[in-house]
Structure formats: C-alpha cells, structure tokens
Design a protein around this motif. Structure first.
Motif, PDB file in Angstrom:
ATOM      1  N   GLN A 124       0.844  -1.195   0.000  1.00 39.68           N
ATOM      2  CA  GLN A 124       0.000   0.000   0.000  1.00 39.68           C
ATOM      3  C   GLN A 124       0.880   1.246   0.000  1.00 39.68           C
ATOM      4  OE1 GLN A 124      -0.534   2.251   2.883  1.00 39.68           O
ATOM      5  NE2 GLN A 124      -1.924   3.505   1.679  1.00 39.68           N
ATOM      6  N   GLN A 125       1.974   1.233   0.750  1.00 41.18           N
ATOM      7  CA  GLN A 125       2.902   2.364   0.758  1.00 41.18           C
ATOM      8  C   GLN A 125       3.543   2.547  -0.622  1.00 41.18           C
ATOM      9  OE1 GLN A 125       5.619   1.860   4.043  1.00 41.18           O
ATOM     10  NE2 GLN A 125       3.928   1.568   5.481  1.00 41.18           N
ATOM     11  N   PHE A 126       3.887   1.425  -1.267  1.00 39.50           N
ATOM     12  CA  PHE A 126       4.428   1.472  -2.622  1.00 39.50           C
ATOM     13  C   PHE A 126       3.395   2.079  -3.580  1.00 39.50           C
ATOM     14  CE2 PHE A 126       4.507  -0.722  -6.766  1.00 39.50           C
ATOM     15  CZ  PHE A 126       5.712  -0.233  -7.256  1.00 39.50           C
ATOM     16  N   LEU A 127       2.134   1.642  -3.487  1.00 38.47           N
ATOM     17  CA  LEU A 127       1.087   2.176  -4.360  1.00 38.47           C
ATOM     18  C   LEU A 127       0.862   3.666  -4.110  1.00 38.47           C
ATOM     19  CD1 LEU A 127      -1.575  -0.690  -4.366  1.00 38.47           C
ATOM     20  CD2 LEU A 127      -0.053  -0.026  -6.245  1.00 38.47           C
ATOM     21  N   GLU A 128       0.932   4.072  -2.864  1.00 37.43           N
ATOM     22  CA  GLU A 128       0.756   5.484  -2.554  1.00 37.43           C
ATOM     23  C   GLU A 128       1.853   6.319  -3.218  1.00 37.43           C
ATOM     24  OE1 GLU A 128      -1.080   8.797  -1.419  1.00 37.43           O
ATOM     25  OE2 GLU A 128      -1.926   6.794  -1.148  1.00 37.43           O
ATOM     26  N   LYS A 129       3.080   5.823  -3.190  1.00 42.99           N
ATOM     27  CA  LYS A 129       4.186   6.520  -3.868  1.00 42.99           C
ATOM     28  C   LYS A 129       3.953   6.557  -5.377  1.00 42.99           C
ATOM     29  CE  LYS A 129       9.173   6.459  -4.411  1.00 42.99           C
ATOM     30  NZ  LYS A 129      10.421   5.737  -4.187  1.00 42.99           N
ATOM     31  N   GLU A 130       3.488   5.434  -5.949  1.00 42.15           N
ATOM     32  CA  GLU A 130       3.184   5.385  -7.382  1.00 42.15           C
ATOM     33  C   GLU A 130       2.096   6.404  -7.738  1.00 42.15           C
ATOM     34  OE1 GLU A 130       4.584   2.802  -9.911  1.00 42.15           O
ATOM     35  OE2 GLU A 130       6.000   3.483  -8.384  1.00 42.15           O
ATOM     36  N   LYS A 131       1.113   6.554  -6.865  1.00 46.33           N
ATOM     37  CA  LYS A 131       0.030   7.522  -7.085  1.00 46.33           C
ATOM     38  C   LYS A 131       0.573   8.951  -7.008  1.00 46.33           C
ATOM     39  CE  LYS A 131      -4.452   8.917  -5.249  1.00 46.33           C
ATOM     40  NZ  LYS A 131      -5.478   8.646  -4.218  1.00 46.33           N
ATOM     41  N   GLN A 132       1.383   9.237  -6.009  1.00 44.80           N
ATOM     42  CA  GLN A 132       1.946  10.581  -5.850  1.00 44.80           C
ATOM     43  C   GLN A 132       2.826  10.967  -7.042  1.00 44.80           C
ATOM     44  OE1 GLN A 132       0.946  12.662  -3.473  1.00 44.80           O
ATOM     45  NE2 GLN A 132      -0.357  11.018  -2.727  1.00 44.80           N
ATOM     46  N   GLU A 133       3.479   9.980  -7.658  1.00 44.27           N
ATOM     47  CA  GLU A 133       4.358  10.244  -8.791  1.00 44.27           C
ATOM     48  C   GLU A 133       3.643  10.119 -10.138  1.00 44.27           C
ATOM     49  OE1 GLU A 133       7.893   7.894  -8.198  1.00 44.27           O
ATOM     50  OE2 GLU A 133       8.355   8.928  -6.318  1.00 44.27           O
ATOM     51  N   GLY A 134       2.315   9.877 -10.111  1.00 44.13           N
ATOM     52  CA  GLY A 134       1.503   9.881 -11.315  1.00 44.13           C
ATOM     53  C   GLY A 134       1.541   8.611 -12.156  1.00 44.13           C
ATOM     54  N   ARG A 135       2.131   7.540 -11.636  1.00 46.06           N
ATOM     55  CA  ARG A 135       2.185   6.287 -12.405  1.00 46.06           C
ATOM     56  C   ARG A 135       0.892   5.491 -12.305  1.00 46.06           C
ATOM     57  NH1 ARG A 135       7.713   6.981 -11.158  1.00 46.06           N
ATOM     58  NH2 ARG A 135       7.585   5.997  -9.120  1.00 46.06           N
ATOM     59  N   ILE A 136       0.121   5.736 -11.246  1.00 43.81           N
ATOM     60  CA  ILE A 136      -1.238   5.197 -11.154  1.00 43.81           C
ATOM     61  C   ILE A 136      -2.159   6.332 -10.737  1.00 43.81           C
ATOM     62  CG2 ILE A 136      -0.460   2.853 -10.580  1.00 43.81           C
ATOM     63  CD1 ILE A 136      -1.428   3.380  -7.679  1.00 43.81           C
ATOM     64  N   LEU A 137      -3.444   6.191 -11.034  1.00 45.53           N
ATOM     65  CA  LEU A 137      -4.404   7.235 -10.682  1.00 45.53           C
ATOM     66  C   LEU A 137      -4.993   7.031  -9.298  1.00 45.53           C
ATOM     67  CD1 LEU A 137      -6.257   7.574 -14.096  1.00 45.53           C
ATOM     68  CD2 LEU A 137      -4.362   8.956 -13.198  1.00 45.53           C
ATOM     69  N   ASP A 138      -5.262   5.766  -8.947  1.00 44.40           N
ATOM     70  CA  ASP A 138      -5.874   5.489  -7.645  1.00 44.40           C
ATOM     71  C   ASP A 138      -5.778   4.000  -7.349  1.00 44.40           C
ATOM     72  OD1 ASP A 138      -7.075   6.147  -5.253  1.00 44.40           O
ATOM     73  OD2 ASP A 138      -9.025   6.626  -6.113  1.00 44.40           O
ATOM     74  N   TYR A 139      -6.089   3.645  -6.111  1.00 41.87           N
ATOM     75  CA  TYR A 139      -6.129   2.244  -5.691  1.00 41.87           C
ATOM     76  C   TYR A 139      -7.088   2.111  -4.517  1.00 41.87           C
ATOM     77  CZ  TYR A 139      -3.141   3.750  -1.858  1.00 41.87           C
ATOM     78  OH  TYR A 139      -2.656   4.391  -0.754  1.00 41.87           O
TER      79      TYR A 139
END
Length: 128
Positions: free
Chosen positions: A34-49
């Motif tokens: 979840q922390q990894f996904l949050e970083k991906e979201k902050q950097e724009g690589r994913i939109l949401d999870y």
C-alpha cells in the motif's frame, strides 16, 4: 505472521499463514505494498487504488475471489493486484482462483506481486 511448517497434507514443505486478518485490515506485506502504491500515485504512475474493494464471482454455485488491491493505472485501465509474501506462498489454490478470475474477466489486468529486493521497485510482478 508466517511460520515454516514441516509438512502439509501434500507432503511438501512450505509456508502457511497462521491466520487471516479481518476484511479491510492489512497484513505486513499488504501494508508495505500500500505504501508502494501510494508513492506510485503521488508520482503519477497510477491514478488510484483501493484495498479489498470488491469480490469477483469465479464459479458456481458460490466461488468468489477478492483481490487485495484494485488499481487504476495511468491509462485508466483497471488492474487487480494480489499480494503474497513470497513466491512459495502462491500455491495451487490461489493460482487457480486468480487464473479463473482473469479468464472470466479478460477485460481487466490481474497481477500477483511479491517483495523482491533484487528488483528496482522492490516488488516482483507476475501478470495473468
């Protein structure tokens, strides 16, 4: 929490979960992911999870699969991510469920992720 079990019913050595968290609660590996996904979201690589957002019916009469994470990638595609602590934990029953879900829902992307220190992202990803 995981422990090494000397033998299971199939005679194979492997890891077994000592217990399942309540729906909506992270285990340690899910929390790290979840922390990894949050970083991906902050950097724009994913939109949401979302964690444990929905259940998918994969068989009759009542066989269901609940992916750990629903992820909306940057291309607005829906992905389902199953988080496992190690490849050894991803055994036949879990493989059958994710393969059945991917077959029945071919318009979505299904992935299994494992922690892996050798990978730049820290996660090894296997797509179905």
């Amino acid at each position: 929490m995981w422990r090494l079990k000397s033998q299971n019913t199939t005679g194979l050595k492997g890891y077994r979960a000592l217990g399942r968290k309540k729906t909506g609660e992270f285990n340690k590996t899910e929390s790290a992911y979840q922390q990894f996904l949050e970083k991906e979201k902050q950097e724009g690589r994913i939109l949401d999870y979302r964690f444990e957002e929905l259940k998918l019916k994969i068989g009759e009469p009542a066989c269901w699969y609940m992916p750990d994470f629903l992820v909306i990638n940057a291309d607005r595609e829906i992905e389902f991510h199953e988080v496992k602590g190690a490849a050894a934990i991803f055994q036949d029953d879990a493989k059958v469920k994710i393969k059945a879900a991917a077959y029945r829902n071919s318009h979505f992307i299904f992935k299994v992720v494992f922690p892996d220190k050798k990978e730049l992202s820290g996660w090894r990803i296997q797509e179905f």
